[in-house]
Design a protein around this motif. Structure first.
Motif, PDB file in Angstrom:
ATOM      1  N   VAL A 117       0.859  -1.185   0.000  1.00  0.00           N
ATOM      2  CA  VAL A 117       0.000   0.000   0.000  1.00  0.00           C
ATOM      3  C   VAL A 117       0.895   1.234   0.000  1.00  0.00           C
ATOM      4  N   ILE A 118       0.544   2.232  -0.801  1.00  0.00           N
ATOM      5  CA  ILE A 118       1.201   3.537  -0.724  1.00  0.00           C
ATOM      6  C   ILE A 118       0.184   4.534  -0.190  1.00  0.00           C
ATOM      7  N   LEU A 175       6.695   9.294  10.386  1.00  0.00           N
ATOM      8  CA  LEU A 175       6.669  10.524   9.599  1.00  0.00           C
ATOM      9  C   LEU A 175       8.040  11.198   9.567  1.00  0.00           C
ATOM     10  N   GLN A 176       8.897  10.873  10.508  1.00  0.00           N
ATOM     11  CA  GLN A 176      10.232  11.441  10.532  1.00  0.00           C
ATOM     12  C   GLN A 176      11.290  10.487   9.978  1.00  0.00           C
ATOM     13  N   ALA A 177      10.906   9.255   9.685  1.00  0.00           N
ATOM     14  CA  ALA A 177      11.881   8.248   9.247  1.00  0.00           C
ATOM     15  C   ALA A 177      12.514   8.636   7.911  1.00  0.00           C
ATOM     16  N   THR A 178      13.802   8.395   7.815  1.00  0.00           N
ATOM     17  CA  THR A 178      14.525   8.651   6.560  1.00  0.00           C
ATOM     18  C   THR A 178      14.967   7.355   5.888  1.00  0.00           C
ATOM     19  N   LYS A 179      14.699   6.243   6.537  1.00  0.00           N
ATOM     20  CA  LYS A 179      15.012   4.943   5.954  1.00  0.00           C
ATOM     21  C   LYS A 179      13.924   3.956   6.374  1.00  0.00           C
ATOM     22  N   PRO A 180      13.831   2.800   5.709  1.00  0.00           N
ATOM     23  CA  PRO A 180      12.780   1.836   6.031  1.00  0.00           C
ATOM     24  C   PRO A 180      12.831   1.390   7.497  1.00  0.00           C
ATOM     25  N   VAL A 181      11.659   1.247   8.086  1.00  0.00           N
ATOM     26  CA  VAL A 181      11.562   0.772   9.470  1.00  0.00           C
ATOM     27  C   VAL A 181      10.495  -0.317   9.554  1.00  0.00           C
ATOM     28  N   ILE A 182      10.734  -1.289  10.396  1.00  0.00           N
ATOM     29  CA  ILE A 182       9.730  -2.328  10.643  1.00  0.00           C
ATOM     30  C   ILE A 182       8.920  -1.917  11.862  1.00  0.00           C
ATOM     31  N   VAL A 183       7.616  -1.861  11.700  1.00  0.00           N
ATOM     32  CA  VAL A 183       6.714  -1.443  12.772  1.00  0.00           C
ATOM     33  C   VAL A 183       5.891  -2.652  13.216  1.00  0.00           C
ATOM     34  N   SER A 184       5.989  -2.981  14.486  1.00  0.00           N
ATOM     35  CA  SER A 184       5.198  -4.079  15.033  1.00  0.00           C
ATOM     36  C   SER A 184       3.772  -3.602  15.295  1.00  0.00           C
ATOM     37  N   PHE A 185       2.817  -4.377  14.829  1.00  0.00           N
ATOM     38  CA  PHE A 185       1.414  -4.062  15.101  1.00  0.00           C
ATOM     39  C   PHE A 185       0.834  -5.038  16.127  1.00  0.00           C
ATOM     40  N   VAL A 238       7.672  -0.172   6.731  1.00  0.00           N
ATOM     41  CA  VAL A 238       7.221   1.139   6.265  1.00  0.00           C
ATOM     42  C   VAL A 238       8.415   1.843   5.629  1.00  0.00           C
ATOM     43  N   VAL A 239       8.275   2.174   4.355  1.00  0.00           N
ATOM     44  CA  VAL A 239       9.374   2.767   3.591  1.00  0.00           C
ATOM     45  C   VAL A 239       9.007   4.203   3.234  1.00  0.00           C
ATOM     46  N   PRO A 240       9.746   5.197   3.753  1.00  0.00           N
ATOM     47  CA  PRO A 240       9.431   6.583   3.399  1.00  0.00           C
ATOM     48  C   PRO A 240       9.804   6.888   1.956  1.00  0.00           C
ATOM     49  N   ILE A 241       8.972   7.646   1.279  1.00  0.00           N
ATOM     50  CA  ILE A 241       9.252   8.108  -0.083  1.00  0.00           C
ATOM     51  C   ILE A 241       9.475   9.606   0.015  1.00  0.00           C
ATOM     52  N   ARG A 242      10.726  10.022  -0.088  1.00  0.00           N
ATOM     53  CA  ARG A 242      11.088  11.409   0.151  1.00  0.00           C
ATOM     54  C   ARG A 242      11.706  12.048  -1.081  1.00  0.00           C
ATOM     55  N   ASP A 243      11.481  13.347  -1.220  1.00  0.00           N
ATOM     56  CA  ASP A 243      12.173  14.171  -2.194  1.00  0.00           C
ATOM     57  C   ASP A 243      12.997  15.164  -1.395  1.00  0.00           C
ATOM     58  N   ASP A 244      14.310  14.866  -1.265  1.00  0.00           N
ATOM     59  CA  ASP A 244      15.160  15.594  -0.325  1.00  0.00           C
ATOM     60  C   ASP A 244      14.574  15.456   1.082  1.00  0.00           C
ATOM     61  N   ASP A 245      14.231  16.553   1.740  1.00  0.00           N
ATOM     62  CA  ASP A 245      13.728  16.504   3.113  1.00  0.00           C
ATOM     63  C   ASP A 245      12.212  16.407   3.195  1.00  0.00           C
ATOM     64  N   THR A 246      11.551  16.388   2.047  1.00  0.00           N
ATOM     65  CA  THR A 246      10.090  16.391   2.041  1.00  0.00           C
ATOM     66  C   THR A 246       9.542  14.968   1.958  1.00  0.00           C
ATOM     67  N   LEU A 247       8.694  14.606   2.913  1.00  0.00           N
ATOM     68  CA  LEU A 247       8.032  13.302   2.871  1.00  0.00           C
ATOM     69  C   LEU A 247       6.859  13.379   1.901  1.00  0.00           C
ATOM     70  N   LEU A 248       6.929  12.597   0.826  1.00  0.00           N
ATOM     71  CA  LEU A 248       5.864  12.587  -0.179  1.00  0.00           C
ATOM     72  C   LEU A 248       4.801  11.545   0.146  1.00  0.00           C
ATOM     73  N   ALA A 249       5.245  10.391   0.602  1.00  0.00           N
ATOM     74  CA  ALA A 249       4.315   9.290   0.866  1.00  0.00           C
ATOM     75  C   ALA A 249       5.062   8.203   1.627  1.00  0.00           C
ATOM     76  N   MET A 250       4.330   7.162   1.986  1.00  0.00           N
ATOM     77  CA  MET A 250       4.936   6.014   2.656  1.00  0.00           C
ATOM     78  C   MET A 250       4.436   4.734   1.997  1.00  0.00           C
TER      79      MET A 250
END
Length: 386
Positions: free
Chosen positions: A19-20, A64-74, A84-96
């Motif tokens: 999911v994105i 929302l602050q992650a700059t690299k992929p993180v595993i989140v336990s639910f 959860v993999v952040p999709i960033r353009d420089d410092d801007t978070l575009l999506a996850m």
């Protein structure tokens, strides 16, 4: 490719749901539900957004602050863990990008490469300001063949300042035409892999219509010509052909060199059986022939003799004889060796050619036109233009 097509293909590559979502945790694209579906995914798809509780949980986990992929336990929700993999353009978070990993086999190296490539594609699709200046090498390289001229030129100037490329013939653009059976994610993953190699330096420019573009220095030519096919073989990426072209000092971007490299790849794959690489400078008249629109009526105008040999399928034996004879510059001995016939047989065939062909063989300019026109037909046939 759009976001939905991207997550569908990545889901197939990973064998799990993808999911994105945007910064508000609203779903932008979601793959079809598989066996790994859970309540959170079902509810988020129905609502098009996460419920308040899991949303607050993710915010507290710092995604929302992650700059690299993180595993989140639910675990607090009794459902599967996510990558959860952040999709960033420089410092801007575009999506996850959210990928279910709990209760499933560990992701392989190839699958991680597919995720990285998908993030790169998604970043391009989602970037709010693609014209923004950036000092990131990968981003600058990706804009060197942008469809937007201003963007290309800005990236070119930036790459010159950073000494990543040079103006002029020492900079070479390569076009690597990939087999159509290789999907966009695998193509981009392969491109990024080549771009990560330290020797030789192969700058990955991007994927355009199934062709990968790279830039490098002339001094690295021989090594790059060995490395690209070798790495493709290791990663099971089938290459159709490779073309190259040098940058001209008169140009303020790489667009012309990229177009020439793509043409060289197209020609190498079509007209040179068994030869998968060609530089545009080696192709001579083929580049002129490639620019001619496929139209049989034009062929008859260019060379009535060629038309006589090819119309309605023509006589394959006559056509092969004349083309081979012209290929060797009219030297009977060499033609006989290539055709595996006696000289008497060659002369008999030539004497029994259609009148327009016999007339063309006796006239200098008509003979040259016949030769080029036969090559033109060969190119049209090889590229499916008839």
């Amino acid at each position: 490719m759009n976001l939905q097509e991207l997550v569908d293909e990545l889901s197939l590559a990973l064998g799990r749901s993808v999911v994105i979502g945007d910064r508000e945790f609203r779903s932008l694209a979601a793959s079809p539900q598989g066996d790994d579906v859970d309540d959170i995914r079902t509810n988020s798809l129905l609502r098009r957004a996460l419920a308040p509780e899991p949303r607050t949980y993710l915010e507290n986990e710092g995604v929302l602050q992650a700059t690299k992929p993180v595993i989140v336990s639910f675990a607090p929700f009794g459902t599967h863990a996510r990558l959860v993999v952040p999709i960033r353009d420089d410092d801007t978070l575009l999506a996850m990008m959210s990928i279910i990993v709990g209760g499933l086999p560990a992701l392989t190296e190839a699958q991680h490469a597919a995720i990285d490539a998908s993030v790169m594609i998604a970043r391009h699709l989602l970037a709010e300001n693609p014209h923004a200046a950036t000092s990131l090498r990968a981003a600058v390289m990706g804009r060197l063949i942008s469809a937007d001229e201003a963007e290309r030129r800005a990236a070119f100037a930036e790459a010159l300042r950073k000494n990543w490329i040079e103006r002029g013939g020492n900079t070479i653009v390569r076009a690597v035409a990939i087999d159509p059976g290789i999907g966009p994610i695998q193509r981009v993953a392969f491109g990024r892999h080549l771009g990560s190699l330290s020797a030789p330096a192969i700058g990955f420019l991007g994927d355009r219509d199934g062709t990968l573009f790279f830039v490098g220095r002339a001094a690295d030519n021989d090594v790059a010509d060995r490395v690209i096919p070798a790495e493709a073989s290791k990663l099971a990426v089938a290459i159709h052909s490779i073309g190259s072209a040098r940058h001209s000092r008169d140009h303020d971007d790489l667009s012309a060199a990229a177009d020439q490299a793509a043409l060289a790849a197209d020609l190498a794959g079509a007209i040179k059986p068994g030869v998968t690489r060609a530089d545009i400078s080696e192709l001579g008249a083929w580049t002129m022939l490639a620019a001619i629109q496929a139209d049989r009526s034009q062929l008859e105008t260019f060379s009535p003799a060629a038309h006589a040999l090819t119309a309605g399928g023509g006589d394959p034996l006559q056509r092969e004889t004349v083309e081979t004879y012209l290929d060797v510059g009219g030297r009977a001995r060499d033609a006989c060796e290539r055709l595996h016939i006696h000289r008497t047989t060659l002369y008999y065939r030539l004497d029994n050619m259609p009148p327009p062909v016999k007339a063309a063989l006796d006239d200098g300019i008509s003979r040259s036109s016949l030769h080029l026109a036969l090559k033109l037909v060969r190119y049209w046939e090889a590229t499916g233009r008839f």
